[in-house]
Design a protein around this motif. Structure first.
Motif, PDB file in Angstrom:
ATOM      1  N   ASP A   1       1.890  58.708  25.259  1.00  0.00           N
ATOM      2  CA  ASP A   1       2.320  57.310  25.298  1.00  0.00           C
ATOM      3  C   ASP A   1       3.650  57.245  26.044  1.00  0.00           C
ATOM      4  N   ARG A   2       4.314  56.093  26.013  1.00  0.00           N
ATOM      5  CA  ARG A   2       5.523  55.940  26.818  1.00  0.00           C
ATOM      6  C   ARG A   2       6.805  56.060  25.996  1.00  0.00           C
ATOM      7  N   ARG A   3       6.676  56.620  24.775  1.00  0.00           N
ATOM      8  CA  ARG A   3       7.854  56.640  23.908  1.00  0.00           C
ATOM      9  C   ARG A   3       8.913  57.653  24.339  1.00  0.00           C
ATOM     10  N   GLY A   4       8.540  58.543  25.276  1.00  0.00           N
ATOM     11  CA  GLY A   4       9.528  59.493  25.802  1.00  0.00           C
ATOM     12  C   GLY A   4      10.498  58.840  26.771  1.00  0.00           C
ATOM     13  N   TYR A   5      10.187  57.633  27.227  1.00  0.00           N
ATOM     14  CA  TYR A   5      11.151  56.966  28.129  1.00  0.00           C
ATOM     15  C   TYR A   5      11.445  55.527  27.735  1.00  0.00           C
ATOM     16  N   GLN A   6      10.484  54.797  27.178  1.00  0.00           N
ATOM     17  CA  GLN A   6      10.792  53.434  26.734  1.00  0.00           C
ATOM     18  C   GLN A   6      11.498  53.480  25.377  1.00  0.00           C
ATOM     19  N   MET A   7      12.226  52.414  25.057  1.00  0.00           N
ATOM     20  CA  MET A   7      13.086  52.448  23.871  1.00  0.00           C
ATOM     21  C   MET A   7      12.320  52.352  22.556  1.00  0.00           C
ATOM     22  N   ASP A   8      12.927  52.933  21.533  1.00  0.00           N
ATOM     23  CA  ASP A   8      12.417  52.874  20.168  1.00  0.00           C
ATOM     24  C   ASP A   8      12.714  51.483  19.605  1.00  0.00           C
ATOM     25  N   MET A   9      11.682  50.855  19.073  1.00  0.00           N
ATOM     26  CA  MET A   9      11.822  49.466  18.603  1.00  0.00           C
ATOM     27  C   MET A   9      12.870  49.290  17.502  1.00  0.00           C
ATOM     28  N   ARG A  10      13.263  50.393  16.864  1.00  0.00           N
ATOM     29  CA  ARG A  10      14.205  50.270  15.754  1.00  0.00           C
ATOM     30  C   ARG A  10      15.648  50.158  16.219  1.00  0.00           C
ATOM     31  N   ASN A  11      15.889  50.326  17.516  1.00  0.00           N
ATOM     32  CA  ASN A  11      17.267  50.454  18.008  1.00  0.00           C
ATOM     33  C   ASN A  11      17.755  49.231  18.777  1.00  0.00           C
ATOM     34  N   ALA A  12      18.923  48.735  18.367  1.00  0.00           N
ATOM     35  CA  ALA A  12      19.543  47.626  19.096  1.00  0.00           C
ATOM     36  C   ALA A  12      20.904  48.020  19.669  1.00  0.00           C
ATOM     37  N   ASP A  13      21.673  48.852  18.950  1.00  0.00           N
ATOM     38  CA  ASP A  13      22.934  49.349  19.528  1.00  0.00           C
ATOM     39  C   ASP A  13      22.632  50.099  20.828  1.00  0.00           C
ATOM     40  N   GLU A  14      21.533  50.840  20.793  1.00  0.00           N
ATOM     41  CA  GLU A  14      21.153  51.614  21.974  1.00  0.00           C
ATOM     42  C   GLU A  14      20.854  50.695  23.162  1.00  0.00           C
ATOM     43  N   ALA A  15      20.343  49.512  22.879  1.00  0.00           N
ATOM     44  CA  ALA A  15      20.067  48.561  23.972  1.00  0.00           C
ATOM     45  C   ALA A  15      21.363  48.203  24.687  1.00  0.00           C
ATOM     46  N   LEU A  16      22.448  48.079  23.921  1.00  0.00           N
ATOM     47  CA  LEU A  16      23.739  47.756  24.548  1.00  0.00           C
ATOM     48  C   LEU A  16      24.210  48.913  25.433  1.00  0.00           C
ATOM     49  N   ARG A  17      23.946  50.148  24.994  1.00  0.00           N
ATOM     50  CA  ARG A  17      24.315  51.300  25.843  1.00  0.00           C
ATOM     51  C   ARG A  17      23.478  51.308  27.123  1.00  0.00           C
ATOM     52  N   GLU A  18      22.189  51.031  26.976  1.00  0.00           N
ATOM     53  CA  GLU A  18      21.318  50.986  28.162  1.00  0.00           C
ATOM     54  C   GLU A  18      21.797  49.917  29.151  1.00  0.00           C
ATOM     55  N   VAL A  19      22.156  48.767  28.619  1.00  0.00           N
ATOM     56  CA  VAL A  19      22.612  47.672  29.482  1.00  0.00           C
ATOM     57  C   VAL A  19      23.923  48.057  30.163  1.00  0.00           C
ATOM     58  N   ARG A  20      24.834  48.655  29.389  1.00  0.00           N
ATOM     59  CA  ARG A  20      26.118  49.053  29.976  1.00  0.00           C
ATOM     60  C   ARG A  20      25.908  50.037  31.128  1.00  0.00           C
ATOM     61  N   LEU A  21      25.049  51.017  30.910  1.00  0.00           N
ATOM     62  CA  LEU A  21      24.788  52.004  31.972  1.00  0.00           C
ATOM     63  C   LEU A  21      24.213  51.333  33.213  1.00  0.00           C
ATOM     64  N   ASP A  22      23.240  50.435  33.008  1.00  0.00           N
ATOM     65  CA  ASP A  22      22.619  49.778  34.171  1.00  0.00           C
ATOM     66  C   ASP A  22      23.645  48.934  34.928  1.00  0.00           C
ATOM     67  N   LEU A  23      24.532  48.263  34.197  1.00  0.00           N
ATOM     68  CA  LEU A  23      25.558  47.463  34.867  1.00  0.00           C
ATOM     69  C   LEU A  23      26.512  48.367  35.637  1.00  0.00           C
ATOM     70  N   GLU A  24      26.891  49.489  35.020  1.00  0.00           N
ATOM     71  CA  GLU A  24      27.790  50.431  35.712  1.00  0.00           C
ATOM     72  C   GLU A  24      27.146  50.982  36.979  1.00  0.00           C
ATOM     73  N   GLU A  25      25.811  51.122  36.945  1.00  0.00           N
ATOM     74  CA  GLU A  25      25.106  51.665  38.115  1.00  0.00           C
ATOM     75  C   GLU A  25      24.807  50.595  39.161  1.00  0.00           C
TER      76      GLU A  25
END
Ligand code: PBG
Length: 333
Positions: free
Chosen positions: A220-244
């Motif tokens: 399945d795609r769980r090795g790269y798509q996010m775990d549904m239980r995580n929201a703090d992690e979404a903020l880290r993902e967004v920060r990284l994408d903005l930095e890039e």
């Protein structure tokens, strides 16, 4: 102040007053319409799990784009279904592949429509994964950094064909930066990146995988798509994408993740998109077909809720239908 001094209903009874104090506006300008296009001619094919949606041919795609633009929807998001698939998504990086040809067809048919392209390997790989698989420790996993190079080449092919925005949906680490560098190196520094920054591994993508013929052949795609239980992690993902270098960040799916939409908007104050995905569309369609929901009001309610949560842009298969509803309302008012 409390009842009887305070009466929130005072502002609800008069329909025009209610309009005036509404905190959230849903406009046609907020919407993006996803469209699927397949290689080869012939008839467009209906997508059974997404009533009202089609696998277009290049001809019918141009018609659909024109119809969408005429309803006032400002943008389309294109997904390609190639004839040929292999392990490394060769058809996806072809400068004359299905998406580059589709972009040119849409651009030739409608001048002022914003054309966004999905950048991901899964539509072009025979194994259906969004990256290149490798064996590691007795398991097949997706090789992050080998995938980056292919995504960058795909984005450049789309930009060269005239895409206005590229939208990577693969969730590899570092892909926004890799795509940004590749675009800049080819003089496409003006092409924005809409990154699927917080894309969750979700059961709501089911109908899309039928539409795009891209279900993963193993795992399945769980090795790269996010775990549904995580929201703090979404903020880290967004920060990284903005930095890039991401210009717009997207949360996906939309309705089950409105808390994430809200937190991303509050934390970063950047343009935020939300994707009302295939399963969200299919749920409303199925219930409406059974007579269990009133479709027009459910459509407007879900889209308004996504806007209220903080999304500036809403990607939805209801875009055309919603635009017609909203245009109709304006005429009546
Ligand atoms: C993958 C991609 C997916 C969607 C958009 N891009 C599917 C997935 O990750 O499996 C889903 C969209 C939808 O469900 O409407 N590149």
């Amino acid at each position: 102040m409390a009842f009887p001094t305070e009466r929130p209903r005072r502002l609800r009874d008069h329909p025009v007053l209610r309009e005036m104090v509404a905190e959230t506006r849903l406009g046609v300008m907020d919407l993006v319409m996803p469209l699927f296009v397949r290689d080869g001619g012939g008839q467009r094919r209906p997508i059974a799990s997404m009533p009202g949606q089609w696998q277009h041919t290049l001809d019918t795609l141009a018609d659909a784009a024109r119809e969408t633009a005429e309803a006032g929807v400002p943008a389309v998001l294109l997904f390609g279904i190639p004839d040929a698939k292999d392990a490394v998504a060769t058809s996806g990086t072809d400068p004359d592949g299905i998406i580059p040809r589709a972009v040119r067809a849409v651009k030739a048919a409608v001048a002022d429509l914003v054309v966004i392209t999905d950048v991901c390997l899964c539509e072009y790989t025979d194994h259906g994964h969004c990256g290149v698989p490798v064996e590691r420790g007795g398991r097949t996993v997706i090789d992050n950094d080998r995938t980056l190079e292919l995504l960058a080449r795909m984005a450049v092919a789309h930009a060269a064909a005239g895409a206005d925005v590229v939208a990577p949906s693969d969730m590899m680490d570092g892909r926004v930066g890799a795509i940004r560098r590749a675009l800049d190196a080819e003089s496409f520094e003006h092409v924005p990146i809409l990154s699927y920054a917080a894309k969750y591994a979700s059961s709501f993508y089911g109908p899309f995988r039928e539409a795009a013929e891209s279900p993963p052949a193993f795992g399945d795609r769980r090795g790269y798509q996010m775990d549904m239980r995580n929201a703090d992690e979404a903020l880290r993902e967004v920060r990284l994408d903005l930095e890039e270098g991401a210009d717009i960040v997207m949360v996906k799916p939309a309705l089950p993740y409105l808390d994430v939409v809200h937190r991303v908007k509050a934390a970063f104050g950047v343009p935020v998109a939300a994707y009302q995905v295939s399963g969200e569309y299919a749920m409303v369609k199925a219930a409406a077909r059974e007579g269990w929901l009133d479709e027009p009001s459910a459509v407007v309610e879900t889209l308004t809720a996504i806007r209220r949560a903080g999304a500036d842009v809403v990607v939805t298969y209801f875009a055309l239908e919603a635009a017609r509803l909203l245009n109709g309302q304006k005429k009546r008012a």
